[in-house]
Design a protein around this motif. Structure first.
Motif, PDB file in Angstrom:
ATOM      1  N   ARG A  33       0.864  -1.184   0.000  1.00  0.00           N
ATOM      2  CA  ARG A  33       0.000   0.000   0.000  1.00  0.00           C
ATOM      3  C   ARG A  33       0.898   1.230   0.000  1.00  0.00           C
ATOM      4  N   ALA A  34       0.811   2.038  -1.024  1.00  0.00           N
ATOM      5  CA  ALA A  34       1.643   3.228  -1.151  1.00  0.00           C
ATOM      6  C   ALA A  34       0.855   4.464  -0.742  1.00  0.00           C
ATOM      7  N   VAL A  35       1.446   5.276   0.111  1.00  0.00           N
ATOM      8  CA  VAL A  35       0.840   6.544   0.505  1.00  0.00           C
ATOM      9  C   VAL A  35       1.333   7.612  -0.464  1.00  0.00           C
ATOM     10  N   VAL A  36       0.425   8.201  -1.205  1.00  0.00           N
ATOM     11  CA  VAL A  36       0.789   9.179  -2.223  1.00  0.00           C
ATOM     12  C   VAL A  36      -0.068  10.426  -2.056  1.00  0.00           C
ATOM     13  N   ARG A  37       0.471  11.553  -2.455  1.00  0.00           N
ATOM     14  CA  ARG A  37      -0.304  12.790  -2.370  1.00  0.00           C
ATOM     15  C   ARG A  37      -1.428  12.835  -3.389  1.00  0.00           C
ATOM     16  N   ASP A  38      -1.140  12.298  -4.582  1.00  0.00           N
ATOM     17  CA  ASP A  38      -2.118  12.382  -5.670  1.00  0.00           C
ATOM     18  C   ASP A  38      -2.220  11.020  -6.358  1.00  0.00           C
TER      19      ASP A  38
END
Length: 306
Positions: A33-38
């Motif tokens: 699971r990647a936490v990304v801004r957009d």
């Protein structure tokens, strides 16, 4: 695989380290699971295409991290480097981000936190704030009631091919001395090591591991670049006038001179533990080949440091 129903949250997955970790974890069968801004951005979309779950989040928004860490087995923590020009992140921002990630991971019941620090970290301050902040984060992580591992990567091999290093002019200029070895690591291998750490938590719990794949002097770097590219490459250390004019660069060079930034990993032991580690030659023939070609076409100014 047995790990496919367990999720590791990766911070910085649209960047070099986080991207390498996400790829290595996926290759080992983990859910990522990647936490990304957009999530709609190009890099986030590429992660999704590779089977990575992307969720909107921001290091400055603790609530988004709490949601992202829900039911996660592990968290890979890396923050924007406060010493990187244009990052917009202060030293205190980086400290707050790193400690907040660790605290939320603990509060959400994450089983294993892996924090990526720097080879220069340690109990004695370096006097360079953006390096010392990582030592402070390390200390905070170790004092929390959570299983954790700290990895300390050496200087990235990728840095040597960035614009501004001089390869487009047939030379390489960097901080290492022509006749003294400095340790380097391929970013891909940081990811593979992190995946191995998550895969063997009992072996790595509570450990701080300095990691590198090769050690080369400036002259050895030039020789290998010459051989890989088929064109002559010379080496010279960054000029004294530049080091005197740029205070931060000068202090960084001093840390190379006193050994703090050269790396002291046991390469033989690391290669036995992680047989996939790339030497500089193998990196140039593999993941670095495209970067080397691009470097010869990309004129640049300034000095790009990790």
């Amino acid at each position: 695989m047995a790990d496919s129903d367990r999720t590791v949250v990766v911070l910085g997955a649209t960047g070099q380290q986080g991207g390498a970790v996400a790829a290595a974890l996926r290759a080992d069968g983990w859910a990522v699971r990647a936490v990304v801004r957009d999530p709609s951005g190009q890099r986030a979309q590429a992660l999704s295409a590779d089977g990575v779950e992307t969720v909107r989040g921001d290091l400055g928004d603790p609530d988004s991290l709490r949601a992202a860490f829900s039911d996660a087995h592990g968290v890979f923590s890396v923050q924007p480097n406060s010493g990187q020009a244009g990052s917009g992140v202060s030293d205190e921002d980086e400290f707050r981000f790193g400690t907040t990630v660790a605290e939320i991971a603990r509060s959400r019941g994450v089983a294993h936190l892996v924090y990526s620090s720097t080879v220069a970290a340690g109990p004695t301050p370096t006097g360079v704030a953006h390096l010392d902040v990582k030592s402070r984060i390390e200390d905070h992580v170790r004092n929390l009631d959570i299983t954790s591992t700290v990895i300390r990567p050496a200087t990235f091999m990728e840095i040597l091919t960035l614009p501004g290093m001089g390869l487009d002019q047939g030379r390489l200029s960097f901080l290492t001395h022509p006749d003294r070895a400095m340790q380097f690591i391929a970013v891909r291998d940081i990811g593979r090591i992190a995946a191995a750490v998550f895969g063997s938590p009992d072996r790595y719990a509570g450990r701080t591991v300095e990691i590198a794949g090769d050690a080369l002097s400036g002259e050895a770097l030039a020789e290998r670049l010459t051989r890989a590219s088929g064109r002559p490459i010379t080496y010279s250390r960054l000029p004294t006038t530049l080091l005197e004019r740029d205070e931060l660069l000068g202090r960084t060079a001093a840390l190379v001179d006193n050994g703090r930034l050269v790396g002291h990993a046991d390469l033989d032991a690391l290669r036995a533990e992680f047989p996939f580690l790339l030497s500089f030659d193998r990196w140039l023939a593999g993941p670095g080949a495209g970067l080397l070609d691009e470097a010869f076409r990309s004129a640049g100014t300034g000095v790009a440091l990790r």
